[in-house]
Design an enzyme around this catalytic site. Structure first.
Site, short mmCIF file in Angstrom:
data_model
loop_
_atom_site.label_atom_id
_atom_site.label_comp_id
_atom_site.label_asym_id
_atom_site.label_seq_id
_atom_site.Cartn_x
_atom_site.Cartn_y
_atom_site.Cartn_z
N LYS A 121 0.80 -1.49 -0.32
CA LYS A 121 -0.29 0.05 0.39
C LYS A 121 0.81 1.11 -0.15
O LYS A 121 0.78 2.12 -0.27
CB LYS A 121 -1.00 0.30 1.30
CG LYS A 121 -2.01 -1.19 1.06
CD LYS A 121 -3.28 -1.06 1.65
CE LYS A 121 -4.48 -2.12 0.79
NZ LYS A 121 -5.65 -1.58 2.10
N LYS A 203 -4.18 -11.02 -6.94
CA LYS A 203 -5.39 -10.99 -6.55
C LYS A 203 -6.71 -10.64 -6.50
O LYS A 203 -6.38 -9.00 -7.46
CB LYS A 203 -5.99 -10.99 -5.02
CG LYS A 203 -5.07 -9.92 -4.55
CD LYS A 203 -5.64 -9.63 -3.17
CE LYS A 203 -5.51 -8.18 -1.95
NZ LYS A 203 -6.96 -8.07 -1.18
N LYS A 206 -10.55 -4.26 -5.16
CA LYS A 206 -12.01 -3.63 -5.27
C LYS A 206 -10.63 -1.90 -6.36
O LYS A 206 -11.79 -1.34 -6.53
CB LYS A 206 -11.99 -3.27 -3.77
CG LYS A 206 -12.65 -4.12 -2.73
CD LYS A 206 -12.93 -3.39 -1.62
CE LYS A 206 -13.51 -4.04 -0.68
NZ LYS A 206 -13.32 -4.48 0.76
P1 ATP Z 1 -9.63 -5.02 -1.40
O1 ATP Z 1 -8.04 -5.64 -1.35
O2 ATP Z 1 -10.22 -6.12 -2.36
O3 ATP Z 1 -9.25 -3.47 -2.00
P2 ATP Z 1 -9.05 -5.70 0.84
O4 ATP Z 1 -8.33 -7.37 0.83
O5 ATP Z 1 -8.02 -4.73 1.12
O6 ATP Z 1 -9.59 -5.27 -0.03
P3 ATP Z 1 -11.18 -6.04 3.16
O7 ATP Z 1 -12.30 -5.78 1.44
O8 ATP Z 1 -11.35 -5.52 4.29
O9 ATP Z 1 -10.19 -5.55 2.44
O10 ATP Z 1 -11.39 -7.60 2.79
C1 ATP Z 1 -12.28 -8.35 3.70
C2 ATP Z 1 -11.37 -10.32 4.00
O11 ATP Z 1 -11.71 -10.09 2.13
C3 ATP Z 1 -10.41 -10.35 3.88
O12 ATP Z 1 -10.82 -11.41 5.01
C4 ATP Z 1 -9.69 -10.90 3.06
O13 ATP Z 1 -8.79 -11.44 3.02
C5 ATP Z 1 -9.96 -10.91 2.05
N1 ATP Z 1 -10.36 -10.78 0.59
C6 ATP Z 1 -9.96 -9.50 -0.36
N2 ATP Z 1 -8.89 -10.20 -1.89
C7 ATP Z 1 -9.01 -11.37 -1.09
C8 ATP Z 1 -9.44 -12.18 -2.75
N3 ATP Z 1 -9.29 -11.75 -3.56
N4 ATP Z 1 -9.71 -13.18 -2.65
C9 ATP Z 1 -10.42 -13.97 -0.97
N5 ATP Z 1 -9.70 -12.64 -0.03
C10 ATP Z 1 -10.09 -11.85 -0.31
#
Ligand code: ATP
Ligand code: LTN
Length: 340
Positions: A121, A203, A206
């Site tokens: 990040k 991965k 969002k």
């Molecule tokens: P992103 O990176 O997609 O913006 P994030 O990981 O920053 O999202 P959160 O929205 O808080 O943050 O994630 C919520 C849950 O989803 C966490 O348990 C995270 O581990 C899980 N998660 C996020 N992305 C994935 C993915 N691509 N596959 C599986 N689990 C995921």
């Protein structure tokens, strides 16, 4: 006289969180949220919208507020039952930040510097490498430890943060005696890391700039189908789960998770058929799986009073559950007791 009744064992505790940074995608759902729902009967669950964590990245306030509220509706639509579980906003429950400060003082600069999420990040948001982004894992440890959570259902990307939370807890317990439960991660086997549909080596996220990379829980069926039809695979035209076939493996995992079919059965189902058929089948299965969620979400969004009652009650219960632990920690580190 002997007591004939054996006490009912205490249900184990679960805590997890999701940031209100935008609409959750199928990665969030299959990696974490699906388990949140599944574990509600067996465990005492507290689920949190991590709005404090969300401001470690620049956010538009009006958008963040709107996304927070719609996330309440979406989590309920996915199946969080407020009769069984506590659902609340992290910013509504001050014990999280009260404990986080103490944990900051029991976490080393070097430990936080090694966190891959921080490194990623910091690289991505070069103009805003703020102190909150750096100490993010201490607040996350506080979220978990303040409930004495036994289990934390998350996707694979959060494993390192959980290990740090365990280390902080063990360190504190070592110094001050048994205070915190050491939490275990609960990570699904095949869907721990759902990959981007546009680049299956990354991965699903969002914040991906490519709108075809990510399928959100509120996408319209035609958009879901289009995104899956365009999913990047390989040039072999063989639906098989094996190393080197990142795109196909990802689609098989998603298909398996939403249909309940085992991987060999999926390989057999599509043997001798092209990727076109397979991608359409995955898209249709996902759209069908998400349909009731989307419908319930739309219904709940029209009932703001209900949403408010859920998160208000959630915050009250969360505060009651966590106050004693913060008092205990404050006493252990040597603060003079606040008289009420
Ligand atoms: P992103 O990176 O997609 O913006 P994030 O990981 O920053 O999202 P959160 O929205 O808080 O943050 O994630 C919520 C849950 O989803 C966490 O348990 C995270 O581990 C899980 N998660 C996020 N992305 C994935 C993915 N691509 N596959 C599986 N689990 C995921
Ligand atoms: N960092 C997590 C969100 C989160 C969380 C938590 C998850 C904040 N606090 C406590 C589990 C337990 C993420 O998914 N990005």
């Amino acid at each position: 006289m002997e007591n004939a009744q054996t006490p009912t064992p205490r249900k184990k505790t679960i805590l997890s969180g999701i940031q209100p940074t935008s609409t959750p995608h199928i990665g969030n759902y299959l990696g974490a949220l699906k388990n949140w729902i599944a574990l509600q009967d067996e465990y005492d669950c507290a689920y949190m919208i991590a709005d404090l964590h969300a401001i470690t990245i620049k956010n538009d306030p009006a958008k963040l507020r709107q996304q927070g509220l719609s996330l309440v509706a979406l989590l309920l639509a996915c199946g969080i039952d407020p009769q069984k579980s506590i659902l609340f906003f992290q910013s509504h429950v001050p014990t999280h930040t009260q404990l986080a400060w103490v944990l900051n003082c029991f976490t080393q600069f070097g430990e936080l510097s090694r966190m891959t999420q921080f490194k990623d990040k910091a690289e991505k948001h070069k103009g805003n490498v703020n102190a909150g982004l750096f100490t993010y894992p201490c607040l996350m440890a506080a979220d978990i430890l303040v409930y004495n959570a036994d289990l934390v259902p998350v996707g694979a990307d959060q494993k390192q943060h959980l290990e740090l939370a365990r280390n902080i807890a063990a360190r504190f317990n070592g110094l001050y005696g048994d205070t915190f439960t050491l939490p275990e991660p609960y990570i699904p086997k095949t869907t721990a890391r759902i990959m981007s549909l546009a680049d299956p080596t990354r991965k699903m996220s969002k914040s991906d700039e490519n709108p075809n990379a990510c399928v959100t829980l509120t996408d319209a069926p035609e958009d879901i189908l289009r995104k899956f039809r365009r999913a990047v695979t390989d040039s072999e035209a063989e639906v098989a789960y094996r190393e080197g076939k990142d795109g196909v493996n990802n689609l098989i995992s998603i298909y398996s998770a939403v249909t309940g079919k085992e991987i060999p059965a999926i390989e057999a189902e599509f043997a001798g058929r092209g990727y076109g058929d397979f991608k359409t089948a995955v898209g249709e299965a996902v759209a069908e799986h998400l349909r009731p969620i989307r419908e319930e979400y739309t219904r709940l969004m029209a009932d703001k009073g209900y949403l408010v009652s859920v998160y208000k009650d959630g915050a009250e219960r969360a505060l009651r559950r966590t106050q004693r632990l913060v008092e205990k920690v404050y006493r252990k580190v040597g603060f003079v007791k606040m008289e009420r």
